[in-house]
Design a protein around this motif. Structure first.
Motif, PDB file in Angstrom:
ATOM      1  N   GLN A  20      16.408 -16.469  26.479  1.00  0.00           N
ATOM      2  CA  GLN A  20      17.387 -15.443  26.839  1.00  0.00           C
ATOM      3  C   GLN A  20      17.801 -14.612  25.631  1.00  0.00           C
ATOM      4  OE1 GLN A  20      16.813 -15.437  30.165  1.00  0.00           O
ATOM      5  NE2 GLN A  20      18.918 -14.745  30.247  1.00  0.00           N
ATOM      6  N   GLN A  47      19.574  -4.079  37.425  1.00  0.00           N
ATOM      7  CA  GLN A  47      18.586  -5.132  37.671  1.00  0.00           C
ATOM      8  C   GLN A  47      18.407  -6.003  36.430  1.00  0.00           C
ATOM      9  OE1 GLN A  47      16.882  -5.802  40.604  1.00  0.00           O
ATOM     10  NE2 GLN A  47      18.259  -4.315  41.530  1.00  0.00           N
ATOM     11  N   HIS A  48      18.413  -5.375  35.262  1.00  0.00           N
ATOM     12  CA  HIS A  48      18.262  -6.126  34.009  1.00  0.00           C
ATOM     13  C   HIS A  48      19.406  -7.127  33.833  1.00  0.00           C
ATOM     14  CE1 HIS A  48      17.581  -7.027  29.779  1.00  0.00           C
ATOM     15  NE2 HIS A  48      18.798  -6.603  29.499  1.00  0.00           N
ATOM     16  N   CYS A  51      19.376 -10.088  36.435  1.00  0.00           N
ATOM     17  CA  CYS A  51      18.464 -11.186  36.089  1.00  0.00           C
ATOM     18  C   CYS A  51      19.036 -12.036  34.951  1.00  0.00           C
ATOM     19  CB  CYS A  51      17.097 -10.625  35.706  1.00  0.00           C
ATOM     20  SG  CYS A  51      16.230  -9.808  37.068  1.00  0.00           S
ATOM     21  N   ILE A  54      21.876 -14.290  36.427  1.00  0.00           N
ATOM     22  CA  ILE A  54      21.386 -15.445  37.193  1.00  0.00           C
ATOM     23  C   ILE A  54      20.796 -16.503  36.270  1.00  0.00           C
ATOM     24  CG2 ILE A  54      19.653 -16.149  38.883  1.00  0.00           C
ATOM     25  CD1 ILE A  54      20.079 -13.434  40.250  1.00  0.00           C
ATOM     26  N   LYS A  55      20.068 -16.077  35.261  1.00  0.00           N
ATOM     27  CA  LYS A  55      19.463 -17.033  34.333  1.00  0.00           C
ATOM     28  C   LYS A  55      20.530 -17.769  33.529  1.00  0.00           C
ATOM     29  CE  LYS A  55      15.798 -18.977  32.733  1.00  0.00           C
ATOM     30  NZ  LYS A  55      14.959 -19.781  33.629  1.00  0.00           N
ATOM     31  N   VAL A 114      18.319  -9.258  44.726  1.00  0.00           N
ATOM     32  CA  VAL A 114      17.735  -9.858  43.520  1.00  0.00           C
ATOM     33  C   VAL A 114      17.343 -11.309  43.792  1.00  0.00           C
ATOM     34  CG1 VAL A 114      18.119 -10.381  41.081  1.00  0.00           C
ATOM     35  CG2 VAL A 114      19.138  -8.339  42.086  1.00  0.00           C
ATOM     36  N   ASP A 117      14.095 -11.409  45.661  1.00  0.00           N
ATOM     37  CA  ASP A 117      12.948 -11.146  44.787  1.00  0.00           C
ATOM     38  C   ASP A 117      12.609 -12.356  43.926  1.00  0.00           C
ATOM     39  OD1 ASP A 117      12.849  -8.625  45.822  1.00  0.00           O
ATOM     40  OD2 ASP A 117      13.975  -7.693  44.186  1.00  0.00           O
ATOM     41  N   LEU A 118      13.635 -13.068  43.472  1.00  0.00           N
ATOM     42  CA  LEU A 118      13.410 -14.241  42.622  1.00  0.00           C
ATOM     43  C   LEU A 118      13.183 -15.511  43.430  1.00  0.00           C
ATOM     44  CD1 LEU A 118      16.156 -13.619  39.894  1.00  0.00           C
ATOM     45  CD2 LEU A 118      13.711 -13.135  39.739  1.00  0.00           C
TER      46      LEU A 118
END
Length: 847
Positions: A20, A47-48, A51, A54-55, A114, A117-118
């Motif tokens: 990360q 979107q960046h 992600c 979520i990570k 999102v 998609d993931l």
């Protein structure tokens, strides 16, 4: 799980965290995936950060569980540093998501697209509250609890938590005569039913007797029917018991010979997991005590073994500096403290613009993005230019957060110290002696430094006196006049923030606490968890985020906002200093939606003081000229000195009603008299104070919009639950009250549809009214039906359409959505007028 299992989980989390860190530094560098991040649009930035968010949540879960279960004290200290940095970074990224949200100025961020998609479950967005908020501060919380319980016993006679008194919708207003008649009527009915049952049983007994006599007379039954029946029953029973005994003996013999497996023990996995966790907590406490004692013992060891070398090294460094200073300047230093200033760099003065920008960034939660400046610059240009409109959508990268540097440092420490450490011989996970020495060595170094400095100060004075005597021998030297300190103005007395400070300046915090408990301002709340605010995720939020009106938040989103904006900063001082500051939050919505429950959950999850400043609670208290000022100052003094603290204001629209507290004809004991002091004390809150002001309102539109908007940093709307949330509520609450559903008799889906417009509180009241202890006992014979819930449900609070429209309009107003719509409408009308004028002019030219 074993020690090594949690070590592996910690290792995975640190590896993901390192990835990360690298990803967060990528946007400023050229990539092979396309254009640089310097030219990203708002959607690409969203979107960046989605992600990243979520990570980080996935990493947070692993770190939190590792910190909770690992028993080695030095590992836990390192994990806690990383965990707090991760929590702070999550809060920072959330503020970025709000800024780049496709729905401007909306705190409700929809990430369902999102997640699709993931290929992730929505449960990944659920942020659990760290357990160390309470466990690491157990001693202080116990001291608070003892003081609070003692005050409650002294002034109220009981130490039970304060229970909110609610109006019972099922209570019936009866006079005494009507109640007596109703009891008599029901008692007579009961007696009549008993008499009927008695007559019915007697008639059946007579019919059986007559039937038996008739069969005997006709010869269809043997005269010894009772003896024959008893013999048959005994025969069957003896055969059954004999078989059971033989089978049991056979199984025991096979188990003894090892030819059969023993029967499995009935073990509750959840209970077993709790027992294992308690055992690991005991190991944590024992290892922590040993580590604290080892730090004390190792300090003496380091002082004895390494102290002389430290002392000699310090003496050599300072004496060499004396010599170098004399060689460079030709004289000895005037003051010994100049030794510590030799390596200091002159401070760089910051321009007023930079200082103001930093203040604004801190106030709004993070560094100010250049995107805002770009948007403003684009808006200043002329309207209708396509190039300028395209430039407004381009967002500029502002660089990685300062927390990334800290996280990078922690990952380096992990790689150098813990990643490849062999702990095969450390089965009990005791502390490492060499690492413990590294911890105590700086304190020993400081102690020796103080001793060396005192000795060398005397030595420097002696050397200077010797040189002075040799240089001016025989001459009477006038000593240099000591530099007199300029007599400046007398130190001004510290300015008091309010008149209440002088009234309570001589009183201790415990004394103030006792008084607030006596007046029922400081309360002991019913233990409540954030998970008690039940509700599901919004699975189609992204589809409605561009609708005309702001879509209602899901229950899961509200829990998420409360954890990020309130609980995490309130529970951790590090997160409070590094996350966007939220000093006050407004919770508004229909009655029964869970506003008070969330306030109590915040206090329970963080172990905070709970001050009740609701108008109904302080009515008639602390009157007089300075009464309100003194009360507010007492509350904020305790809250700021003994944080965390929650200041709860129910019906806050009465406090911020827009009316001055001292107008003619106004009640001196009214709620508005606290408004001025609340605003003044709120301005004193900084990132050093873990204090949150939670305002709740069931009719916020009755208050002053400008005052509510200026006082509360955030506002959260609590609507009536959606269909999926109602489905979850009916299921969980009925099961909690001891009931169960049978699909053939009762459909939960039907109940969820029929209860639309009812709040969670209404559903809970309905279930508790229906599922009494007697009704639960009858469930086996008489299953639940939908009709049983409809009548009680109809008597609870309901959100009518006109009330919902008021809440929706208030949301548009307080969030700035109303101004945004008006602006878009004006721009659309301007473009339409311009297009019409252009068409007319074109027609004129053609003519």
């Amino acid at each position: 799980m074993s020690h090594i299992a949690y070590d592996i989980q910690w290792q995975d989390a640190m590896a993901e965290l390192l990835e990360q860190v690298q990803v967060e530094q990528l946007p400023g560098e050229p990539t092979d995936r396309g254009p640089q991040a310097q030219a990203w649009t708002q959607y690409e930035w969203f979107q960046h950060y989605a992600c990243l968010y979520i990570k980080y949540l996935q990493i947070y879960r692993k770190l939190e569980e590792s910190y909770d279960q690992i028993v080695q004290p030095q590992k836990r200290r390192h994990i806690k540093q990383v965990l707090e940095s991760t929590m702070a970074r999550i809060c920072q990224i959330k503020s970025e998501l709000v800024f780049f949200n496709p729905r401007p100025k909306s705190d409700y961020v929809h990430l369902d697209d999102v997640l699709v998609d993931l290929k992730l479950n929505p449960d990944i967005l659920e942020i659990s509250v760290p357990k160390f908020f309470l466990e690491d501060n157990r001693d202080e919380l116990d001291r608070r609890t003892q003081l609070l319980n003692g005050c409650l016993l002294q002034f109220q006679g009981v130490d039970d938590p304060d229970v909110e008194s609610k109006e019972d919708p099922f209570a019936m207003d009866f006079s005494f005569d009507v109640a007596v008649r109703l009891i008599q009527k029901n008692e007579r009915g009961r007696q009549g039913r008993n008499r009927g049952l008695l007559v019915y049983s007697y008639r059946r007994m007579v019919m059986r007797r007559d039937e038996k006599a008739k069969r005997i007379a006709e010869g269809r039954a043997p005269p010894n029917e009772r003896e024959f029946a008893a013999t048959m029953i005994q025969k069957r029973w003896r055969g059954f018991t004999a078989k059971e005994i033989v089978n049991r003996l056979r199984n025991e013999e096979l188990i003894f010979l090892g030819m059969a497996a023993p029967p499995p023990k009935a073990v509750d996995p959840l209970k077993e997991a709790d027992n294992i966790r308690l055992l690991r907590k005991k190991y944590q406490q024992d290892n922590e005590k040993e580590y604290q004692q080892a730090l004390i013992d190792l300090k003496d060891v380091v002082r004895t073994e390494e102290g002389p070398d430290m002392r000699e090294r310090m003496l050599d460094d300072r004496r060499n500096w004396f010599i170098e200073y004399q060689e460079q300047t030709g004289s000895l230093p005037e003051e010994y403290d100049e030794y510590y200033k030799k390596d200091e760099k002159p401070p760089t003065a910051e321009t007023p613009v930079e200082e103001d920008s930093k203040k604004d960034a801190k106030k709004k939660g993070g560094a100010k993005t250049p995107a805002k400046a770009n948007a403003k610059a684009g808006k200043k240009g002329g309207k209708g230019k396509k190039d300028e409109a395209e430039e407004e959508d381009v967002m500029v990268w502002k660089g990685p957060s300062t927390l990334i540097t800290d996280i990078q440092k922690y990952t380096d420490v992990y790689s150098n110290v813990w990643e490849n450490r062999d702990e095969a011989d450390n089965f009990l996970q005791k502390h490492d002696v060499e690492l413990a020495k590294d911890v105590v060595r700086p304190s020993v170094d400081d102690e020796i430094r103080v001793t060396v400095d005192e000795m060398l100060k005397v030595e420097l004075e002696n050397i200077k006196a010797t040189f002075e005597e040799k240089g001016k021998k025989g001459k009477k030297k006038k000593g240099k006049k000591k530099a007199k300190k300029k007599k400046g103005k007398k130190d001004k007395k510290k300015k008091k923030c309010c008149a209440g400070e002088s009234l309570v300046a001589s009183r201790s915090t415990d004394d103030l606490t006792a008084e607030l408990v006596k007046e029922k301002v400081l309360k002991k709340v019913v233990p409540t968890r954030i998970r008690d605010f039940m509700g599901s995720f919004n699975f189609m939020g992204s589809l409605y985020q561009n609708a005309e009106f702001l879509p209602d938040p899901a229950m899961a989103q509200i829990r998420q906002l409360m954890v990020e904006y309130v609980i995490l900063p309130l529970g951790s001082a590090f997160v409070r200093k590094n996350a966007p500051i939220v000093n006050s939050i407004l919770l508004y919505g229909p009655k029964g939606t869970g506003k008070t429950l969330l306030a109590r959950a915040v206090a329970t999850e963080t172990g905070a003081h709970f001050f009740d400043l609701s108008p109904s609670n302080i009515e008639g208290k602390y009157g007089g000229k300075n009464g309100a000022t003194m009360l507010v100052h007492m509350i904020f003094r305790i809250a700021m000195e003994q944080g965390p603290a929650v200041i709860y204001i129910d019906d806050c629209e009465k406090v911020f009603s827009g009316a001055a507290g001292k107008k003619k004809g106004s009640d001196s004991a009214g709620a508005t008299r606290f408004k001025k002091d609340l605003i003044a004390h709120k301005k004193l809150l900084t990132d050093e104070h873990r204090v949150i002001i939670i305002g709740c309102s069931s009719s916020p539109f009755d208050g002053s919009m400008s005052e509510l908007r200026s006082f509360f940093d955030k506002s959260v709307f609590l609507p009536y639950p959606s269909y999926s949330s109602r489905l979850m509520l009916w299921n969980d609450i009925v099961a909690e009250c001891g009931g169960k559903f049978e699909e053939s008799k009762l459909s939960i889906s039907n109940l969820a549809h029929l209860s639309e417009g009812y709040t969670a509180g209404s559903i809970i009241q309905t279930v508790k009214q229906v599922l009494t202890s007697r009704r639960v006992e009858q469930l086996a014979k008489r299953p639940l039906t939908v009709s049983e819930f409809l009548n009680p449900l109809s008597r609870t609070a309901y959100t009518y359409q006109q009330d919902y429209i008021k809440f929706r309009d208030f949301t548009d107003d307080i969030t700035g959505e109303k101004e945004r719509k008006a602006k878009l409408k004006a721009e659309a009308e301007g473009e339409a007028v311009g297009a019409a004028v252009g068409t007319t002019c074109t027609g004129c030219r053609l003519d």
